[in-house]
Scaffold this motif. Structure first.
Motif, PDB file in Angstrom:
ATOM      1  N   CYS A  13      -9.242   2.078  45.856  1.00 48.40           N
ATOM      2  CA  CYS A  13      -8.745   1.607  47.156  1.00 48.40           C
ATOM      3  C   CYS A  13      -7.347   2.177  47.394  1.00 48.40           C
ATOM      4  O   CYS A  13      -6.433   1.957  46.580  1.00 48.40           O
ATOM      5  N   SER A  26      -0.725  -5.932  47.236  1.00 46.95           N
ATOM      6  CA  SER A  26      -1.140  -4.642  47.818  1.00 46.95           C
ATOM      7  C   SER A  26      -1.616  -4.787  49.247  1.00 46.95           C
ATOM      8  O   SER A  26      -1.278  -3.990  50.108  1.00 46.95           O
ATOM      9  N   CYS A  27      -2.483  -5.776  49.471  1.00 47.84           N
ATOM     10  CA  CYS A  27      -2.865  -6.121  50.831  1.00 47.84           C
ATOM     11  C   CYS A  27      -2.841  -7.639  50.851  1.00 47.84           C
ATOM     12  O   CYS A  27      -2.382  -8.256  49.899  1.00 47.84           O
ATOM     13  N   HIS A  43      -5.062  -9.795  50.348  1.00 48.40           N
ATOM     14  CA  HIS A  43      -6.041 -10.535  49.549  1.00 48.40           C
ATOM     15  C   HIS A  43      -5.614 -10.835  48.113  1.00 48.40           C
ATOM     16  O   HIS A  43      -5.753 -11.970  47.671  1.00 48.40           O
ATOM     17  N   PRO A  44      -5.123  -9.878  47.333  1.00 51.47           N
ATOM     18  CA  PRO A  44      -4.790 -10.231  45.941  1.00 51.47           C
ATOM     19  C   PRO A  44      -3.604 -11.200  45.886  1.00 51.47           C
ATOM     20  O   PRO A  44      -2.694 -11.140  46.717  1.00 51.47           O
ATOM     21  N   MET A  51      -8.546   1.095  38.737  1.00 54.55           N
ATOM     22  CA  MET A  51      -9.308   1.697  39.848  1.00 54.55           C
ATOM     23  C   MET A  51      -9.636   3.155  39.561  1.00 54.55           C
ATOM     24  O   MET A  51     -10.725   3.632  39.912  1.00 54.55           O
ATOM     25  N   CYS A  94      -8.575  -8.318  43.364  1.00 61.64           N
ATOM     26  CA  CYS A  94      -9.215  -7.784  44.567  1.00 61.64           C
ATOM     27  C   CYS A  94     -10.579  -8.431  44.806  1.00 61.64           C
ATOM     28  O   CYS A  94     -11.450  -7.852  45.470  1.00 61.64           O
ATOM     29  N   CYS A 100     -12.731  -8.269  48.102  1.00 68.10           N
ATOM     30  CA  CYS A 100     -13.571  -7.105  48.400  1.00 68.10           C
ATOM     31  C   CYS A 100     -14.842  -7.100  47.560  1.00 68.10           C
ATOM     32  O   CYS A 100     -15.920  -6.752  48.051  1.00 68.10           O
ATOM     33  N   ASP A 149     -12.938  -4.570  52.980  1.00 66.55           N
ATOM     34  CA  ASP A 149     -11.635  -4.097  53.452  1.00 66.55           C
ATOM     35  C   ASP A 149     -11.144  -2.874  52.667  1.00 66.55           C
ATOM     36  O   ASP A 149     -10.281  -2.138  53.128  1.00 66.55           O
ATOM     37  N   ARG A 150     -11.666  -2.690  51.473  1.00 67.72           N
ATOM     38  CA  ARG A 150     -11.302  -1.509  50.667  1.00 67.72           C
ATOM     39  C   ARG A 150     -11.530  -0.219  51.474  1.00 67.72           C
ATOM     40  O   ARG A 150     -10.765   0.743  51.350  1.00 67.72           O
ATOM     41  N   LYS A 184      -8.989  -0.231  54.543  1.00 69.35           N
ATOM     42  CA  LYS A 184      -7.598  -0.051  54.131  1.00 69.35           C
ATOM     43  C   LYS A 184      -7.365   1.297  53.453  1.00 69.35           C
ATOM     44  O   LYS A 184      -6.225   1.682  53.226  1.00 69.35           O
TER      45      LYS A 184
HETATM   46  S1  SF4 Z   1      -9.562  -3.474  47.002  1.00 69.91           S
HETATM   47 FE1  SF4 Z   1      -9.557  -4.929  48.723  1.00 69.91          FE
HETATM   48  S2  SF4 Z   1      -8.282  -6.637  48.004  1.00 69.91           S
HETATM   49 FE2  SF4 Z   1      -7.832  -4.878  46.685  1.00 69.91          FE
HETATM   50  S3  SF4 Z   1      -6.056  -3.884  47.619  1.00 69.91           S
HETATM   51 FE3  SF4 Z   1      -7.896  -2.888  48.419  1.00 69.91          FE
HETATM   52  S4  SF4 Z   1      -8.364  -3.957  50.330  1.00 69.91           S
HETATM   53 FE4  SF4 Z   1      -6.956  -5.252  49.172  1.00 69.91          FE
END
Ligand code: SF4
Length: 446
Positions: free
Chosen positions: A21, A39-40, A42-43, A73, A82, A85, A98-99, A102
């Protein structure tokens, strides 16, 4: 979901790895008042080393935790943080999480660069969201004192919420002093690091800087940055975005827009229901003022786009279709980006998730959303991502049974739902039953 998104995942992300991601490298949210980052959205957020940023401001983003996630990753392992996702993707092997959204915002060669960069190397951000402090005049039900000074006052004046047993309980039991370590004007190494990084690199390398809060237009640091743009015309090509609840006199909003005259400006705001529903959920909101400010921004024609972020919770589903229809009417009048919308499904606190609703009510709401989508599906004003978000919510209401893997069982979530809103009503002089008649019978039986 269109083939376009799925093809993107198959052709761009999957060859790098099954869990890659771009947000883990190029995007960050940083809360400068508390020294936390993620990071976004969600985490879960984690702490930034306060001493390290004094000599290397890039460590506001490049924390040890993110470097470990990048290593995972690159190797195709799924970072636990994450989970949002992974749950979407596990619903269906072709599901688009969303991965994908984003990652798509970055150029493919940047993603390939990230894929081969040693994970312990510092990365220059391309998109950044910062919060200077938690000053806010609202106290929304799904927010808490960590993000709102008005929520702090609620706890200070009335004490902790009592009788909560599920994952949301600690949101509402104390003032979250850790979230605001420094007052405005006091030396704050995180804010100093941000302005140092901004001056040295960020004003050149960032594609987008988004300021959030609290309510950012109530923060002195936001105005310091807005004034930087006013005083340094042409020095930065960074696009600026401001997350505002739009709960203020239009003059304040206009002053910010005018000061950013030389750069691209996006305004993001939050709402997900209409009238009394919205004022109940987003306590402090004057729905008429919010609508008026939306219209005046769109009439002014000075911003690149206006975005509405909908936080999908148990209470908004009753009038969400009507709300989305209003957004479509505005689009018809002002163009497809006025406004844009996203539907972000609330997971924490899980007792406010739409999944706490009984199956028959959830099915009823799902049916109404499906009718809405059938009506607007071919409307050229509806962006592809908006269509996907509505479809994703319809599927979510059908397939997903628990708000997240660690959430408590339903009796505990129902207990907290009732306990919370009874106390919320007393503190805010509100009345759940008369505001949400469609939920009243179920609520009374809990
Ligand atoms: S994998 Fe999903 S939760 Fe993790 S940083 Fe990317 S968009 Fe955000």
């Amino acid at each position: 979901m269109t083939m376009h998104d799925l093809e993107y995942r198959q052709q761009v992300l999957d060859p790098i790895s099954a869990s890659f991601c771009g947000a883990k490298w190029y995007n960050a949210t940083v809360w400068l008042g508390s020294g936390m980052t993620t990071s976004c959205h969600h985490p879960p957020a984690h702490l930034i080393d306060i001493d390290a940023v004094k000599s290397n401001p890039r460590l506001l983003h490049n924390t040890l935790e993110k470097k470990q996630d990048r290593a995972d990753m690159q190797a195709g392992r799924r970072p636990a943080g994450c989970e949002y996702c992974w749950r979407i993707e596990d619903m269906d092997r072709d599901a688009v999480s969303d991965r994908i959204y984003k990652s798509k915002i970055y150029e493919i060669h940047h993603l390939h660069e990230a894929a081969i960069t040693p994970p312990d190397q510092d990365i220059n951000l391309r998109t950044l969201e910062i919060s200077f402090d938690r000053t806010c005049q609202f106290a929304c039900s799904y927010c808490n004192p960590a993000f709102s000074s008005t929520w702090v006052k609620d706890i200070r004046n009335h004490g902790p919420y009592r009788g909560l047993v599920s994952d949301g309980r600690n949101h509402f039991t104390h003032e979250h002093d850790h979230a605001q370590l420094f007052r405005f004007g006091e030396p704050n190494p995180y804010v100093d690091a941000f302005f140092a990084w901004w001056e040295s690199d960020l004003h050149r390398t960032l594609a987008e800087l988004r300021i959030t809060g609290g309510e950012p237009l109530m923060s002195g640091y936001t105005w310091q940055l807005i004034d930087w743009f006013r005083d340094n015309p042409g020095r930065s090509q960074t696009r600026l975005a401001i997350n505002s609840n739009l709960g203020m006199e239009f003059d304040v909003i206009k002053r910010a827009i005018d000061s950013c005259g030389g750069i691209e400006l996006d305004i993001y705001t939050s709402n997900e229901s209409i009238g009394p529903h919205a004022e109940y959920i987003r306590d402090g909101l004057d729905y008429g003022q919010w609508s008026m400010n939306m219209e005046r921004i769109m009439q002014g024609g000075q911003v690149r786009a206006l975005h509405v972020m909908c936080t999908i919770n148990a209470l908004c589903l009753e009038s969400l279709p009507e709300f989305l229809t209003y957004l479509m009417l505005w689009k018809q009048q002002f163009g497809a980006n006025f406004p844009n919308f996203t539907l972000n499904i609330l997971r924490f606190p899980s007792f406010q998730s739409p999944l706490v609703l009984p199956a028959e009510i959830r099915d009823h709401y799902r049916g109404r959303l499906q009718s809405w989508l059938d009506r607007f599906n071919n409307n050229i004003m509806l962006h592809a991502h908006e269509r996907h978000h509505v479809q994703r919510l319809i599927d979510y209401l059908d397939v997903v049974k628990t708000p997240h893997s660690g959430s408590f069982d339903m009796p505990n979530l129902h207990n907290d739902f009732k306990q919370f809103y009874q106390q919320y009503d007393r503190r805010r002089c509100r009345d759940f039953g008369s505001t949400f008649p469609g939920l009243k019978d179920w609520y009374n039986k809990i």
